[in-house]
Design a protein around this motif. Structure first.
Motif, short mmCIF file in Angstrom:
data_model
loop_
_atom_site.label_atom_id
_atom_site.label_comp_id
_atom_site.label_asym_id
_atom_site.label_seq_id
_atom_site.Cartn_x
_atom_site.Cartn_y
_atom_site.Cartn_z
N LEU A 164 -6.01 7.21 3.15
CA LEU A 164 -6.37 5.86 3.80
C LEU A 164 -5.43 5.00 2.89
N ALA A 165 -4.91 4.90 4.86
CA ALA A 165 -2.85 4.05 4.48
C ALA A 165 -3.59 2.24 4.15
N PRO A 166 -2.59 1.63 2.82
CA PRO A 166 -2.64 0.23 2.68
C PRO A 166 -3.78 -0.66 3.55
N GLY A 167 -4.80 -1.24 2.59
CA GLY A 167 -5.50 -1.75 3.70
C GLY A 167 -6.67 -1.81 4.18
N PHE A 231 -15.29 -0.89 -0.08
CA PHE A 231 -14.21 -1.43 -1.03
C PHE A 231 -12.54 -0.95 0.39
N GLN A 232 -11.59 -2.09 -0.15
CA GLN A 232 -10.37 -1.85 0.30
C GLN A 232 -9.14 -1.16 -0.34
N ARG A 233 -8.34 -0.07 0.24
CA ARG A 233 -7.38 0.66 -0.76
C ARG A 233 -6.27 -0.57 -0.81
N VAL A 234 -6.07 -0.79 -1.37
CA VAL A 234 -4.58 -1.35 -2.14
C VAL A 234 -3.33 -0.89 -1.88
#
Length: 234
Positions: A164-167, A231-234
């Motif tokens: 996953l890319a950030p965000g 959920f977000q990738r931080v």
């Protein structure tokens, strides 16, 4: 098929159980074979440095759906967002065949598929290549002794965090309370993910544009309200 027979002994069967249900009709089998030949990603080939190059038409970004079942949501979303590339994973032959029929009736040139273990695809994907991952109504493995088979675990969240890319967003939907709690516990302790809910309505309200599925309708009829986690990738 020989390909399906080889898979029966795979240790990775643990995540998704049986491979095949009732026999396919000849037309379904032909549609399935055509889609496998045209759409299935070959992991023997190196992944493109830019995952958008996996598609025949230009796309702006790529999303992944793991375990698309009969394909209702994936076919719907890939139609809503024609400039988004989609990859769908479904090892169950009969579910894959339903998607093949849907594509025969209403094609999606922005859609690629994979019909084996999702962890192998995740390992193959380049870093930071996805803007979203959907895991919708996965097998809950409700008996406690089977919980280790649930797809949400620390190792797979590490895989999600890498691709996953950030965000980017990980969306999880289920009508099984113990699996919802399990997923919350695993994601909230993982340093790469942040739960996006501000209040109860955020997880009780379906995702934007959500088409619903037959499984979900059955769960609601039987008194099991779903939860929709983001959920977000931080």
């Amino acid at each position: 098929m020989e390909q399906d027979e080889k898979r029966k002994s795979r240790a990775t069967e643990a995540f998704f159980g049986r491979r095949k249900g009732k026999a396919l009709r000849p037309k379904q089998a032909a549609q399935l074979e055509r889609v496998r030949n045209e759409r299935v990603i070959d992991l023997a080939e190196h992944p493109p440095a830019d995952l958008r190059d996996l598609f025949d038409q230009p796309v702006d970004a790529v999303r992944l759906e793991i375990g698309f079942g009969g394909g209702e949501h994936l076919h719907h979303e890939s139609g809503r967002f024609p400039k988004m590339g989609f990859i769908g994973v479904e090892p169950f032959v009969n579910g894959f065949a339903k998607m093949a029929t849907a594509l025969d009736e209403d094609d999606r040139p922005n859609l690629r598929l994979y019909d084996d273990d999702a962890t192998e695809l995740l390992n193959w994907l380049p870093d930071n290549c996805l803007v979203g991952i959907d895991l919708l109504y996965p097998d809950p493995w409700p008996k406690k002794r089977h919980w280790k088979r649930r797809f949400v675990n620390d190792a797979n969240l590490d895989r999600f965090a890498r691709v996953l890319a950030p965000g980017g967003l990980f969306r999880f939907a289920s009508d099984i309370d113990t699996y919802v709690t399990w997923t919350l516990q695993h994601c909230r302790r993982h340093p790469a993910f942040q739960w996006k809910a501000a209040g109860p309505q955020d997880w009780r309200t379906p995702y934007d544009g959500w088409p619903g599925t037959r499984y979900e309708a059955k769960a609601i009829r039987e008194g099991r309200p779903p939860a929709y986690l983001i959920f977000q990738r931080v």
